[in-house]
Write an enzyme that holds these catalytic residues in place. Structure first.
Site, PDB file in Angstrom:
ATOM      1  N   ILE A 674      51.867  38.469  45.512  1.00 45.64           N
ATOM      2  CA  ILE A 674      52.519  38.678  44.212  1.00 45.64           C
ATOM      3  C   ILE A 674      51.879  39.797  43.413  1.00 45.64           C
ATOM      4  O   ILE A 674      52.369  40.172  42.365  1.00 45.64           O
ATOM      5  CB  ILE A 674      52.534  37.390  43.350  1.00 45.64           C
ATOM      6  CG1 ILE A 674      51.128  36.796  43.218  1.00 45.64           C
ATOM      7  CG2 ILE A 674      53.508  36.366  43.904  1.00 45.64           C
ATOM      8  CD1 ILE A 674      51.025  35.703  42.182  1.00 45.64           C
ATOM      9  N   GLY A 675      50.775  40.327  43.884  1.00 46.90           N
ATOM     10  CA  GLY A 675      50.196  41.420  43.115  1.00 46.90           C
ATOM     11  C   GLY A 675      49.058  42.086  43.850  1.00 46.90           C
ATOM     12  O   GLY A 675      48.437  41.495  44.741  1.00 46.90           O
ATOM     13  N   GLY A 678      42.844  46.002  41.452  1.00 44.52           N
ATOM     14  CA  GLY A 678      41.778  46.910  41.833  1.00 44.52           C
ATOM     15  C   GLY A 678      40.836  46.272  42.843  1.00 44.52           C
ATOM     16  O   GLY A 678      40.282  46.942  43.707  1.00 44.52           O
ATOM     17  N   VAL A 682      46.659  39.502  45.390  1.00 47.43           N
ATOM     18  CA  VAL A 682      46.844  38.166  44.828  1.00 47.43           C
ATOM     19  C   VAL A 682      48.043  37.513  45.501  1.00 47.43           C
ATOM     20  O   VAL A 682      49.102  38.141  45.650  1.00 47.43           O
ATOM     21  CB  VAL A 682      47.087  38.236  43.311  1.00 47.43           C
ATOM     22  CG1 VAL A 682      47.177  36.833  42.737  1.00 47.43           C
ATOM     23  CG2 VAL A 682      45.978  39.004  42.636  1.00 47.43           C
ATOM     24  N   LYS A 696      43.142  34.950  45.002  1.00 44.72           N
ATOM     25  CA  LYS A 696      42.766  36.359  45.013  1.00 44.72           C
ATOM     26  C   LYS A 696      41.911  36.615  46.252  1.00 44.72           C
ATOM     27  O   LYS A 696      40.918  35.931  46.481  1.00 44.72           O
ATOM     28  CB  LYS A 696      41.969  36.658  43.749  1.00 44.72           C
ATOM     29  CG  LYS A 696      41.785  38.104  43.513  1.00 44.72           C
ATOM     30  CD  LYS A 696      41.582  38.362  42.044  1.00 44.72           C
ATOM     31  CE  LYS A 696      42.017  39.769  41.718  1.00 44.72           C
ATOM     32  NZ  LYS A 696      42.603  39.934  40.431  1.00 44.72           N
ATOM     33  N   ASP A 809      36.569  43.562  31.901  1.00 46.12           N
ATOM     34  CA  ASP A 809      37.844  44.235  32.136  1.00 46.12           C
ATOM     35  C   ASP A 809      38.939  43.551  31.324  1.00 46.12           C
ATOM     36  O   ASP A 809      39.970  43.152  31.858  1.00 46.12           O
ATOM     37  CB  ASP A 809      38.165  44.222  33.642  1.00 46.12           C
ATOM     38  CG  ASP A 809      39.212  45.279  34.011  1.00 46.12           C
ATOM     39  OD1 ASP A 809      39.548  46.115  33.140  1.00 46.12           O
ATOM     40  OD2 ASP A 809      39.702  45.252  35.152  1.00 46.12           O
TER      41      ASP A 809
END
Ligand code: NAG
Ligand code: NAG
Ligand code: NAG
Length: 978
Positions: A674-675, A678, A682, A696, A809
């Site tokens: 889904i993603g 950096g 994920v 992750k 972050d």
């Protein structure tokens, strides 16, 4: 009666038994008492108490002074690293004790009223320790002359009344304790002998009483860091003996009182960071001043010319006022001058030429004025200079060559002036230079190759000059280099490959030059790169495929002469504008319609082309099958997501789990992706029981440092000794439980990579909901709730769980939204995990994302909570404005922070920042939140509020409350600001 007699008899018996063998019975008691003290505190590493007991007489013990009778009169044990609880019962039995000096140790525990038994005390110093609780009533110590309790940990209410009878007090230090707020204690005004009064940072509010003028013995008066308001009473000018007057960080208003000039003995005067106004002519008479600090007020008028004649002046800080006129030209020429900061005023005329006369000057800070003339030639020899910042003036002429090579200089910042001439090879001597900022001048000549010898450089900003020639080939040898702004010059030649060895580079801008040749394909391996702008050059050849592995917030290759196909991963709509102006580029996807489609060469017939394609495909299929065969046969290497299960995995769970390792590993496959972030991919995992999780997959960032690589071969490497650190970190993070923080369930690690299992949040990230095609209409109430919730999550990370967890972050894409759009902070501490997982030296890993990174990040690497606060400020700005942190709309080199800064001059333009989708009636509330965002993004970290006060301020800005924002002040004071 008989009872007492009984005691006497017993005592006599004891005497008969012992007294004759001991010449001084009572003193032996004192020995006993001192040994009690020793055993209570004997954890000192300095060994100061070692002699106690061994020496012949207590009077020769370290730190003990006796009176003529041989009884203990003074205990002087300050600054001895003592720790322990003070045995007051023993100490106060020392009947002759006049002085108890225990400052600067690590004593802890409460102080009880037993202290009252030390009736003869004249000097008591418990300051700078770690005591707790409130300070007891010690009214019976009426003979005290000195009482020092500053910074000793006492809290709550201080019973000022106990001071009333201490009429002999000459020194009183109570500052730096977290006391309950109180008005100025009138009891102090009766202590007429006071010469030293230290009441800084102890929660005093209201006005300074005019009766302070009655304390005419005062030599030192320190009231800084309180909540004092109103005017400085003119009676203060009766304090003729004053040597130091410190009033900074209060909310004092009005003018400097007339008569201040009478304080001719004053050497240190600081009234900075108040709301003072009017001119500063009174200080023109204070000719013994050594340090004058009046920054951050609203003073106007000229700097008194008399300051040029002050023989002792070494520090002058007047920044952030509205002062006009010239600087006295003889300023600083008499003394061992240290620094001047007159930034952010309206000063005119030249820089005083002789401030480094004595060779001691460390700082010249004159940014943002209207100064003219040249840099004094003498400054080129000022080898002590650490900061030279004169940006934003109208200075001109050739920069003295020595300036480029000052041996200890940290910042040379001359941007936005009219300087000319070259940057000379002297720069090789500037071994400590971190920032070279010379943008927006008319500098010319070539950039010297020797720049690569200035090995501390972190930031080089040469943009908007007329610098020509080639980019020095050694530039990549600068291992700390983070920002490289060369844009809008006359540079030619090619981009040196060596740039790719710049391990810390996050920002490259070479736009608007005449660079030619190919784009080095090794740029794709710059793991930390966030922003790449090579537009408006003459670059040719193909776009290297390697660039698609980068995860950039800004990417611009427009207006060059690039040719060939646009790499698949760059063929997305968002990069459309980044590639225009390259007529030779072609696209094989439909997303980029403005580019011509890629076609094989014409000239062959269609049939031949079909044949070739078929043959090629056939060959590829053959080769691929062969490859697969060999691969499966030969190797056990597991290097793709598909083969994860072949590895041996170690599940570290810190909680009861409802799933198994296999269940997770089975789901790590392409269709669940889904993603891509950096640090890794994920995946969404749906457990058999219907629970959804986000997983992750993190791999090492070392070796080539490729990030976000999506192929089946992530660069994996051994974790070796870092494993422990990784586990410890994960354990910390998974112990965090807060409604506004995403839950981390467990980690599953193997030799080569790790899986972090988080709860899944259905509404994605704030970034997606604000800025992408999956935008949502978020009304102001919702945005406000998101702001408060996210702030609470961060506050918890910073202050709520023992050791602070620094996020590193913070950005809107790391704020996830649950089904009710309640926010949760995700990816906290991930940077550190990734770092622990790789072998990199922490000082060279830059986490964070362009647009959110606090300015200090660029040159100190010292991340702390305040860097998170900055990033959170950017998120608040996004919420209020609905805009992205970086957007071409802001103008070149500007981000949302500088854009908003440029708009807060008038009320109208402030309102224009607010997202037009927010109805007018709610805009005031949004502006309040915006103000908090501005505070959070203050340049100086110390001046940013803590997350704790951000939460408070946000709560006060609640849409339906009509309370103003109390501007939180940080207790850390920084006199040297720029
Ligand atoms: C103050 O000091 C004087 C002189 O040393 C002394 O006589 C007097 O008793 C002291 N006052 C108090 C309240 O201790
Ligand atoms: C400072 O004083 C001004 C004027 O008295 C007042 O409006 C303001 O709220 C005060 N600020 C703080 C932080 O107390
Ligand atoms: C300053 O001192 C002079 C002489 O000592 C005196 O005449 C004058 O009144 C004082 N000014 C103020 C404002 O106290």
């Amino acid at each position: 009666m008989s009872y007492t007699c009984g005691y006497h008899q017993i005592f006599l018996c004891f005497c008969l038994l012992f007294c004759f063998s001991l010449p001084f019975p009572v003193k032996s008691d004192e020995l006993h008492l001192l040994l009690n003290l020793k055993s209570a505190l004997n954890k000192s590493t300095t060994g100061v108490l070692d002699s106690w007991g061994a020496a012949d007489s207590i009077c020769s013990f370290n730190g003990i002074t006796c009176n003529d009778g041989g009884f203990v009169k003074e205990i002087e044990l300050s600054n001895q690293k003592l720790t322990g609880v003070l045995p007051l019962d023993s100490i106060c039995q020392l009947q002759s004790l006049q002085k108890l000096s225990l400052g600067f140790n690590s004593l802890y525990g409460p102080i009880s009223e037993e202290l009252n038994n030390c009736v003869k005390l004249e000097y008591l110093d418990l300051g700078n320790n770690l005591f707790a609780g409130s300070f007891p009533d010690i009214s019976s110590l009426t003979q005290l002359k000195s009482l020092h309790l500053n910074n000793s940990g006492f809290s709550g209410v201080f019973l000022w009344k106990m001071l009333e009878k201490m009429t002999n007090l000459t020194a009183l230090s109570l500052g730096d304790n977290p006391l309950i707020r109180s008005p100025f204690p009138n009891q102090i005004l009766k202590l007429k002998k006071l010469s030293w009064l230290y009441l800084a940072n102890c929660s005093i509010e209201g006005k300074i009483p005019p009766a302070i003028g009655g304390l005419t013995e005062l030599v030192n008066l320190e009231l800084e860091h309180n909540h004092l308001s109103g005017e400085i009473p003119m009676e203060i000018s009766n304090l003729h003996k004053l040597w130091q007057l410190e009033l900074y960080y209060n909310n004092l208003t009005g003018k400097l009182p007339v008569g201040l000039r009478n304080l001719t003995k004053l050497e240190n005067f600081d009234a900075s960071a108040n709301n003072l106004e009017g001119d500063i002519s009174e200080v023109g008479y204070l000719n013994n001043l050594v340090s004058l600090q009046l920054f951050k007020n609203r003073f106007n008028g000229e700097i008194p010319s008399e300051l040029g004649e002050f023989r002792k002046l070494v520090n002058l800080s007047l920044y952030d006022n509205m002062l006009t006129g010239p600087l006295p030209q003889k300023l600083g020429s008499w003394s061992n001058f240290d620094y001047i900061d007159v930034s952010e005023n309206l000063l005119t005329g030249p820089i005083p030429p002789n401030m480094c006369n004595k060779g001691t000057m460390r700082g010249v800070l004159m940014v943002q004025n209207r100064l003219t003339g040249e840099i004094p030639a003498t400054y080129g020899n000022c080898t002590t200079l650490k900061r030279f910042r004169v940006n934003n003036n109208s200075l001109s002429g050739v920069v003295p060559a020595g300036i480029w090579g000052l041996p200890v200089v940290d910042i040379v910042d001359i941007a936005y002036n009219r300087f000319e001439g070259p940057i000379t090879s002297d720069i090789k001597n500037a071994k400590e230079m971190g920032i070279l900022s010379v943008g927006y001048n008319i500098l010319s000549g070539e950039l010297p190759e020797e720049i690569s010898e200035a090995t501390s450089l972190v930031k080089i900003e040469l943009n908007d000059n007329q610098i020509s020639g080639e980019i020095p080939h050694g530039i990549g040898e600068l291992k700390r280099l983070n920002v490289l702004n060369f844009h809008n010059n006359l540079l030619s030649g090619s981009i040196p490959d060596s740039l790719c060895s710049g391990v810390s580079i996050s920002d490259i801008n070479m736009a608007g030059n005449s660079l030619s040749g190919k784009i080095p394909s090794c740029l794709g391996s710059l793991a930390t790169l966030n922003s790449l702008n090579l537009s408006r050059n003459e670059l040719s050849g193909k776009i290297p495929d390697s660039l698609s592995t980068l995860k950039l917030n800004l990417f611009d290759l427009s207006y060059n002469q690039l040719t060939g196909p646009i790499p698949q991963t760059l063929s997305i709509e968002a990069y459309n504008g980044s590639l225009v102006g390259n007529p030779g580029l072609c696209s094989s996807t439909v997303e980029l319609r403005s580019f011509k489609p890629c076609r094989p060469d014409s000239g062959m017939s269609k049939d031949v082309r079909v044949l070739i394609v078929c043959l090629a495909l056939g060959a590829m299929v053959l080769l691929a099958s062969l490859g697969c065969f060999l691969y499966l046969k030969r190797t056990e290497r597991r290097d793709g997501d598909r083969s994860l299960k072949e590895e041996s995995w170690d599940l570290k769970s810190f909680h009861v789990l409802t799933f198994t390792e296999d269940e997770i590993l089975d789901s790590i496959k392409q269709e669940n992706l889904i993603g891509k972030g950096g640090s890794g991919n994920v995946y969404k995992v749906m457990l058999s029981n219907g629970v959804e999780l986000a997983v992750k997959h993190i791999w090492n960032t070392e070796s080539n440092g490729r990030r976000g690589q999506s192929s089946t071969a992530p660069i994996l490497s051994k974790r070796a000794g870092k494993a422990k650190e990784f586990d410890a970190e994960v354990q910390t993070l998974s112990s965090i439980r807060h409604v506004n923080v995403v839950k981390l369930y467990c980690s599953i690690t193997s030799e080569d990579s790790s899986l972090l299992v988080y709860e899944y949040l259905p509404n994605g990230s704030l970034w997606d909901r604000l800025h992408t095609s999956q935008k949502m209409e978020l009304d102001w109430d919702t945005r406000y709730e998101i702001a408060v919730g996210a702030a609470k999550g961060l506050e918890y990370l910073h202050h709520g769980c023992g050791k602070p967890v620094i996020h590193r972050d913070v950005k809107s894409s790391n704020i996830l939204l649950d089904e009710y759009l309640k926010p949760r902070i995700s990816d906290f501490g991930l940077a550190k995990i990734v770092q622990a997982n790789s072998g990199k030296d922490s000082t060279h890993v830059i986490a964070g994302t362009h647009g959110y990174i606090a300015p200090e990040y660029g040159y100190t690497y010292k991340v702390n909570e305040k860097s998170d606060v900055y990033s959170f400020g950017v998120v608040l700005m996004e919420l209020v404005s609905g805009k992205r942190p970086i957007d071409p709309e802001y103008g070149e080199n500007k981000d949302i922070v500088s854009w908003i800064c440029s708009k807060i001059q008038s009320k109208e333009s402030v309102l224009s920042i607010v997202d037009p989708r927010i109805p007018d009636g709610l805009k005031e509330g949004a502006v309040k939140v915006l103000r908090i965002g501005i505070l959070c993004t203050t340049t100086l970290p110390a001046l940013r509020p803590t997350m704790r006060s951000v939460v408070q301020m946000l709560e006060e800005a609640e849409p339906c409350r009509l309370v103003g924002i109390a501007v939180g002040k940080d207790s850390e004071q920084k006199k040297e600001h720029h």
